[in-house]
Write a protein that holds these residues in place. Structure first.
Motif, mmCIF file in Angstrom:
data_model
loop_
_atom_site.group_PDB
_atom_site.id
_atom_site.type_symbol
_atom_site.label_atom_id
_atom_site.label_comp_id
_atom_site.label_asym_id
_atom_site.label_seq_id
_atom_site.Cartn_x
_atom_site.Cartn_y
_atom_site.Cartn_z
ATOM 1 N N GLY A 2 4.901 -0.135 -1.768
ATOM 2 C CA GLY A 2 3.804 -0.771 -1.051
ATOM 3 C C GLY A 2 4.187 -2.131 -0.491
ATOM 4 N N MET A 3 3.170 -2.873 -0.078
ATOM 5 C CA MET A 3 3.366 -4.194 0.512
ATOM 6 C C MET A 3 2.564 -5.224 -0.272
ATOM 7 S SD MET A 3 5.438 -3.795 3.029
ATOM 8 C CE MET A 3 5.230 -5.285 4.016
ATOM 9 N N PRO A 4 3.052 -6.475 -0.303
ATOM 10 C CA PRO A 4 2.308 -7.508 -1.031
ATOM 11 C C PRO A 4 0.971 -7.817 -0.359
ATOM 12 C CG PRO A 4 4.127 -8.478 0.199
ATOM 13 C CD PRO A 4 4.285 -6.991 0.300
ATOM 14 N N GLU A 5 0.006 -8.226 -1.174
ATOM 15 C CA GLU A 5 -1.311 -8.580 -0.639
ATOM 16 C C GLU A 5 -1.238 -9.910 0.108
ATOM 17 O OE1 GLU A 5 -4.331 -8.561 -3.603
ATOM 18 O OE2 GLU A 5 -3.909 -6.514 -4.260
ATOM 19 N N LYS A 6 -2.074 -10.029 1.122
ATOM 20 C CA LYS A 6 -2.136 -11.275 1.898
ATOM 21 C C LYS A 6 -3.261 -12.154 1.369
ATOM 22 C CE LYS A 6 -0.305 -9.211 6.142
ATOM 23 N NZ LYS A 6 -0.543 -8.945 7.583
ATOM 24 N N ASP A 7 -3.036 -13.482 1.430
ATOM 25 C CA ASP A 7 -4.101 -14.394 1.040
ATOM 26 C C ASP A 7 -5.073 -14.587 2.222
ATOM 27 O OD1 ASP A 7 -2.958 -16.211 2.818
ATOM 28 O OD2 ASP A 7 -2.056 -17.459 1.262
ATOM 29 N N VAL A 8 -6.030 -15.472 2.066
ATOM 30 C CA VAL A 8 -7.056 -15.645 3.103
ATOM 31 C C VAL A 8 -6.477 -16.162 4.421
ATOM 32 C CG1 VAL A 8 -8.954 -15.966 1.489
ATOM 33 C CG2 VAL A 8 -7.593 -17.940 2.191
ATOM 34 N N PHE A 9 -5.261 -16.715 4.350
ATOM 35 C CA PHE A 9 -4.605 -17.213 5.563
ATOM 36 C C PHE A 9 -3.632 -16.191 6.153
ATOM 37 C CE2 PHE A 9 -5.529 -20.954 2.889
ATOM 38 C CZ PHE A 9 -6.404 -21.617 3.729
ATOM 39 N N GLY A 10 -3.603 -14.987 5.557
ATOM 40 C CA GLY A 10 -2.714 -13.949 6.061
ATOM 41 C C GLY A 10 -1.285 -14.072 5.585
ATOM 42 N N ARG A 11 -1.055 -14.921 4.575
ATOM 43 C CA ARG A 11 0.298 -15.121 4.071
ATOM 44 C C ARG A 11 0.555 -14.214 2.870
ATOM 45 N NH1 ARG A 11 -0.478 -21.525 3.365
ATOM 46 N NH2 ARG A 11 -2.019 -20.565 1.970
ATOM 47 N N THR A 12 1.802 -13.820 2.702
ATOM 48 C CA THR A 12 2.197 -13.049 1.522
ATOM 49 C C THR A 12 3.150 -13.882 0.677
ATOM 50 O OG1 THR A 12 4.080 -12.048 2.671
ATOM 51 C CG2 THR A 12 1.988 -10.835 2.714
ATOM 52 N N TYR A 13 3.202 -13.559 -0.612
ATOM 53 C CA TYR A 13 4.107 -14.268 -1.514
ATOM 54 C C TYR A 13 5.178 -13.317 -2.028
ATOM 55 C CZ TYR A 13 6.037 -16.050 -5.842
ATOM 56 O OH TYR A 13 6.921 -16.425 -6.831
ATOM 57 N N SER A 14 6.409 -13.762 -2.041
ATOM 58 C CA SER A 14 7.490 -13.029 -2.682
ATOM 59 C C SER A 14 8.309 -14.020 -3.495
ATOM 60 C CB SER A 14 8.392 -12.355 -1.640
ATOM 61 O OG SER A 14 9.498 -11.741 -2.292
ATOM 62 N N PRO A 15 8.736 -13.631 -4.708
ATOM 63 C CA PRO A 15 9.515 -14.561 -5.529
ATOM 64 C C PRO A 15 10.912 -14.846 -4.979
ATOM 65 C CG PRO A 15 9.370 -12.421 -6.603
ATOM 66 C CD PRO A 15 8.449 -12.372 -5.420
ATOM 67 N N PHE A 16 11.375 -14.022 -4.030
ATOM 68 C CA PHE A 16 12.711 -14.211 -3.452
ATOM 69 C C PHE A 16 12.654 -14.099 -1.931
ATOM 70 C CE2 PHE A 16 13.682 -12.895 -7.763
ATOM 71 C CZ PHE A 16 14.731 -13.733 -8.101
ATOM 72 N N LYS A 17 13.653 -14.662 -1.288
ATOM 73 C CA LYS A 17 13.848 -14.425 0.138
ATOM 74 C C LYS A 17 15.298 -13.992 0.349
ATOM 75 C CE LYS A 17 15.097 -19.181 1.437
ATOM 76 N NZ LYS A 17 14.805 -20.322 2.333
ATOM 77 N N PRO A 18 15.522 -12.929 1.118
ATOM 78 C CA PRO A 18 16.899 -12.466 1.361
ATOM 79 C C PRO A 18 17.720 -13.542 2.066
ATOM 80 C CG PRO A 18 15.308 -10.789 1.992
ATOM 81 C CD PRO A 18 14.520 -12.040 1.735
ATOM 82 N N ILE A 19 18.993 -13.618 1.701
ATOM 83 C CA ILE A 19 19.940 -14.555 2.319
ATOM 84 C C ILE A 19 21.014 -13.750 3.043
ATOM 85 C CG2 ILE A 19 21.682 -16.343 1.899
ATOM 86 C CD1 ILE A 19 18.876 -17.342 1.362
ATOM 87 N N GLY A 20 21.172 -13.991 4.340
ATOM 88 C CA GLY A 20 22.198 -13.285 5.107
ATOM 89 C C GLY A 20 21.899 -11.805 5.248
ATOM 90 N N LYS A 21 22.886 -11.078 5.724
ATOM 91 C CA LYS A 21 22.744 -9.639 5.958
ATOM 92 C C LYS A 21 23.430 -8.855 4.849
ATOM 93 C CE LYS A 21 22.614 -10.067 11.010
ATOM 94 N NZ LYS A 21 23.267 -9.677 12.279
#
Length: 300
Positions: free
Chosen positions: A253-272
């Protein structure tokens, strides 16, 4: 004890963005190649903690005051780090799948190349073996394994021939298994499909996908903000879990969005995505299906 060249060695360690006084974890110690290379990047105050459940790996322990080898499955990452006094670390690396040493030890039952007992346990102290699965699982359970873990469309047919064969006599060795399923192999695809069959059984023996999920879910608590996760996968089932967790912090699935339409993830991918060069694959055939992904811990 023979362990082959570590896969994507410099790329995996570089992905951690090493700080000389940082604390790092290698969750798949094996022959210690990645750990030794990482230790070279650390200063006198740096620390490296490694995990491996295979007792054969203990013979490769590194005599270095900055190093600690924990003889446990990395599904217990958080528990054993806390036990040894580490609440958070600067980075974690992992090279999943079966080590070259395990493949090359015929009596461990991992390889299609050798005749050996149908074992496939990474932790030789656990009870469940490949032989038990093949001789005791229902046809429905075997079908599921071959379809889901082996990604084989003819899973039901494989399960039927195995059930028929074990009613005559127990399936005990890797050659027993190969002889039973050989008639279902399309020409020129025997090796590939046999490897998928072995993969399906191995994943079940070691609960590898469940272990990977448990481990990944702990990394958000263990890695400091701006710390890194650098992980090598070898098949699509593993890589899909790693990729989705690094992107969304979820496996489905996909993370839920807050009232501003933003999602939270504990990580962000770096590079390819990083894959081995042709030169590395020529030097080390085990590297051919390796995929390295790196992610950075976001701030809460």
């Amino acid at each position: 004890m023979s362990y082959h060249d570590p896969v994507l060695l410099s790329e995996t360690v570089a992905g951690l963005n090493i700080k000389p006084d940082g604390i790092y974890v290698d969750v798949t110690f094996g022959g210690g190649g990645h750990s030794r290379y990482l230790l070279e990047q650390l200063g006198p105050n740096g620390r490296l903690i490694a995990f491996d459940q295979d007792k054969d790996a203990l013979a490769n322990n590194i005599d270095d005051s900055r190093f600690l080898l924990i003889h446990q499955n990395f599904r217990f990452l958080k528990r054993f780090l806390k036990f040894h006094g580490f609440s958070q670390v600067d980075g974690i690396m992992g090279d999943f799948g079966v080590s070259s040493h395990q493949f090359d030890e015929g009596d461990r039952g991992f390889s299609t190349r050798f005749d050996g007992a149908l074992d496939m346990r990474m932790n030789q102290e656990q009870a469940l073996t490949a032989a038990q699965i093949l001789n005791e699982y229902s046809m429905e359970q075997l079908t599921y394994l071959f379809r889901e873990y082996g990604e084989l469309r003819n899973g039901a047919k494989l399960a039927r021939v195995i059930e028929s064969a074990r009613n005559q006599r127990a399936i005990v060795t890797t050659e027993d298994l190969k002889a039973i399923v050989r008639g279902l192999m399309p020409r020129n695809k025997e090796h590939k499909i046999m490897a998928q069959i072995f993969q399906a059984i191995r994943l079940e023996v070691n609960q590898e996908l469940s272990v990977l999920k448990e481990f990944l879910q702990q990394t958000k608590d263990v890695i400091k903000p701006k710390g890194r996760l650098s992980l090598i996968s070898y098949h699509s089932l593993e890589d899909r879990l790693v990729k989705r967790y690094m992107r969304h912090g979820l496996f489905e699935g996909m993370p839920e969005k807050d009232v501003f339409g933003r999602t939270y993830s504990p990580f962000k991918p770096i590079g390819k995505l990083t894959i081995p060069t042709a030169e590395e694959i020529e030097r080390n055939n085990r590297a051919r299906s390796a995929k390295l992904r790196v992610a950075e811990r976001t701030s809460d």
